[in-house]
Write an enzyme that holds these catalytic residues in place. Sequence first.
Site, PDB file in Angstrom:
ATOM      1  N   GLY A  84       0.870  -1.168   0.000  1.00  0.00           N
ATOM      2  CA  GLY A  84       0.000   0.000   0.000  1.00  0.00           C
ATOM      3  C   GLY A  84       0.904   1.214   0.000  1.00  0.00           C
ATOM      4  CB  CYS A  86       5.804   5.337  -3.202  1.00  0.00           C
ATOM      5  SG  CYS A  86       6.229   6.898  -2.418  1.00  0.00           S
TER       6      CYS A  86
HETATM    7  N1  LIG Z   1       6.442   9.494   1.168  1.00  0.00           N
HETATM    8  C1  LIG Z   1       7.417   8.723   0.758  1.00  0.00           C
HETATM    9  O1  LIG Z   1       7.744   7.700   1.383  1.00  0.00           O
HETATM   10  C2  LIG Z   1       8.195   9.078  -0.480  1.00  0.00           C
HETATM   11  C3  LIG Z   1       9.415   8.426  -0.734  1.00  0.00           C
HETATM   12  C4  LIG Z   1      10.120   8.763  -1.879  1.00  0.00           C
HETATM   13  C5  LIG Z   1       9.603   9.703  -2.763  1.00  0.00           C
HETATM   14  N2  LIG Z   1       8.407  10.284  -2.500  1.00  0.00           N
HETATM   15  C6  LIG Z   1       7.918  11.315  -3.451  1.00  0.00           C
HETATM   16  O2  LIG Z   1       8.156  12.594  -2.878  1.00  0.00           O
HETATM   17  C7  LIG Z   1       7.097  13.502  -3.228  1.00  0.00           C
HETATM   18  C8  LIG Z   1       6.477  14.067  -1.953  1.00  0.00           C
HETATM   19  O3  LIG Z   1       5.896  12.992  -1.244  1.00  0.00           O
HETATM   20  P1  LIG Z   1       5.384  13.168   0.258  1.00  0.00           P
HETATM   21  O4  LIG Z   1       4.983  11.844   0.720  1.00  0.00           O
HETATM   22  O5  LIG Z   1       6.373  13.962   1.033  1.00  0.00           O
HETATM   23  O6  LIG Z   1       4.087  14.077  -0.012  1.00  0.00           O
HETATM   24  P2  LIG Z   1       3.185  14.839   1.063  1.00  0.00           P
HETATM   25  O7  LIG Z   1       1.823  14.854   0.485  1.00  0.00           O
HETATM   26  O8  LIG Z   1       3.410  14.276   2.416  1.00  0.00           O
HETATM   27  O9  LIG Z   1       3.782  16.314   1.072  1.00  0.00           O
HETATM   28  C9  LIG Z   1       3.663  17.213   0.017  1.00  0.00           C
HETATM   29  C10 LIG Z   1       3.661  18.614   0.611  1.00  0.00           C
HETATM   30  O10 LIG Z   1       3.770  19.566  -0.452  1.00  0.00           O
HETATM   31  C11 LIG Z   1       2.970  20.695  -0.097  1.00  0.00           C
HETATM   32  N3  LIG Z   1       2.731  21.505  -1.302  1.00  0.00           N
HETATM   33  C12 LIG Z   1       1.780  21.361  -2.251  1.00  0.00           C
HETATM   34  N4  LIG Z   1       1.946  22.314  -3.198  1.00  0.00           N
HETATM   35  C13 LIG Z   1       3.015  23.055  -2.843  1.00  0.00           C
HETATM   36  C14 LIG Z   1       3.688  24.158  -3.418  1.00  0.00           C
HETATM   37  N5  LIG Z   1       3.311  24.697  -4.577  1.00  0.00           N
HETATM   38  N6  LIG Z   1       4.767  24.667  -2.761  1.00  0.00           N
HETATM   39  C15 LIG Z   1       5.189  24.141  -1.603  1.00  0.00           C
HETATM   40  N7  LIG Z   1       4.596  23.089  -1.024  1.00  0.00           N
HETATM   41  C16 LIG Z   1       3.525  22.545  -1.630  1.00  0.00           C
HETATM   42  C17 LIG Z   1       1.737  20.080   0.524  1.00  0.00           C
HETATM   43  O11 LIG Z   1       1.017  21.015   1.301  1.00  0.00           O
HETATM   44  C18 LIG Z   1       2.372  18.973   1.369  1.00  0.00           C
HETATM   45  O12 LIG Z   1       2.702  19.441   2.654  1.00  0.00           O
HETATM   46  C19 LIG Z   1       6.146  12.702  -4.100  1.00  0.00           C
HETATM   47  O13 LIG Z   1       6.482  12.913  -5.440  1.00  0.00           O
HETATM   48  C20 LIG Z   1       6.426  11.270  -3.702  1.00  0.00           C
HETATM   49  O14 LIG Z   1       6.135  10.353  -4.732  1.00  0.00           O
HETATM   50  C21 LIG Z   1       7.704  10.011  -1.379  1.00  0.00           C
END
Ligand SMILES: NC(=O)c1ccc[n+]([C@@H]2O[C@H](COP(=O)([O-])OP(=O)(O)OC[C@H]3O[C@@H](n4cnc5c(N)ncnc54)[C@H](O)[C@@H]3O)[C@@H](O)[C@H]2O)c1
Length: 455
Positions: free
Chosen positions: A280, A283
């Site tokens: 789940g 990602c």
């Molecule tokens: N969560 C994971 O384990 C993980 C691991 C590797 C890669 N990623 C990738 O990293 C990216 C972020 O994932 P996440 O889990 O941290 O997402 P998340 O949803 O936890 O955080 C995203 C944040 O970005 C903010 N945001 C939205 N628009 C914005 C803008 N214009 N300017 C500044 N901030 C803004 C949101 O308010 C939110 O706080 C995704 O592309 C994801 O695929 C995630």
Amino acid sequence: MNVTILGTGYVGLTTGVCLAYLGHKVTCADPVASKIAMLEEGSVPFHEPYLADLLAEARCNLKFTTEYAHTIPGAQVIFIAVGTPPGPNGSPDLKYLQAAARGIGEHIDASFTVVVNKSTVPIGSGNWVGSLVRETFEKRNGKKPRTTFAVASNPEFLREGSAIHDTLYPDRVVIGADEEQTAEVLYTLYRPILDQTFQPPTYLPRPEGVGAVPLISTDLASAELIKYAANAFLALKISYINEIGLLSERVGADISQIAKGIGLDARIGTRFLQSGIGWGGSCFGKDTAALVATAREYGLDMQIVQSARDVNRRQRERVIEKLLGELRILKGRTIGLLGLAFKPHTDDLREAPAIDIAQKLLERGARVKAHDPVAMESFKKHHPDLSDVNCCENPEEVVRDCDAVVLVTEWPQYRDLDWEPLAKTMRTPVILDGRLALDRARLSRAGFRYLGMTC
Ligand SMILES: NC(=O)c1ccc[n+]([C@@H]2O[C@H](COP(=O)([O-])OP(=O)(O)OC[C@H]3O[C@@H](n4cnc5c(N)ncnc54)[C@H](O)[C@@H]3O)[C@@H](O)[C@H]2O)c1
């Protein structure tokens, strides 16, 4: 270095806090004012072990803001770490990435700024972000950017639940850039991690044997594809063992022994070979969908990755099939779910199997009770559609009067429950171990009818 992080989610905040801990001057920007207010007070808006501790330690190097104007000018490195949620046709929705790139173009002014895509973004996004920044700058100033900027890709591999560990002690760092000068800026930024020269936090000591971290320095497109290929491979491993599990059940074999038997082969490895409900989280689902969609754009059919997705979906159906096989009728039954988060040590519910399972059970007329050590608030907030789920204070309350209990998330505390008295409080002591995490012999001794996903 002066660093800006756009997005204070799991990835952005972890990156920002770790870089600040290493001594960089970091400003984290997010449009959600309530998150920024919490961070300014020293609280973390989600559950991630040690993040609040590290934030407190690195506080003097950290600022938080909702305004790009307060942080983009003067930044040497700007990380884009916004969400890239799944879009309708499998490709990710890039509206947050687009807004971030435009915001950078509105405010950029330093002499040389490296804009880094840390979000997981489709191949070609490096070029796209570059053109958006340039276009916005030109529109605002009526001329081409006087200053130079370049775009790099630095995909993130952290796992929620061990995000700080994975950031400070990564298996590798991948940097994609088309010019040497751009990559050099990021080598400098990451030098303490690459060389492991920083003083580890007392609560997260450097694991034995961790030395210099391998650096993969490559072009933009390769870095972007490395991230998708890595996630798809891990997803594939899980689906593979789950598919073998189906056959193992038919022939009366033991899937945990099979996983051990193949995993100890160094070419295969034991990790991501736990048979169960399947993956789940935010990602694997979206990244495998994006990979399939990207390949389709290039006239390719990613059959293996698509099959991994299909097998994963089937595993969730199997939870219902297993319960039906045992209880015959689900209407009017009470089913307990132990665990809501998509994995232990996080409160992240994105694409969590528990959500899907709760929905399917309610649709069939069952009553659903649930518990999670940290994700209950998030569940109530983000899933008003599942308000019929009875959220219980503790696992004991979940189990009481149930016709069956499903272990959905393998939180360590569930493994150590005092199962014998619990069995006596159930209407029928049936347990479906969705993660093959419980001691089957112990549960059977405690009076349970023990069901695995493949036995
Ligand atoms: N969560 C994971 O384990 C993980 C691991 C590797 C890669 N990623 C990738 O990293 C990216 C972020 O994932 P996440 O889990 O941290 O997402 P998340 O949803 O936890 O955080 C995203 C944040 O970005 C903010 N945001 C939205 N628009 C914005 C803008 N214009 N300017 C500044 N901030 C803004 C949101 O308010 C939110 O706080 C995704 O592309 C994801 O695929 C995630």
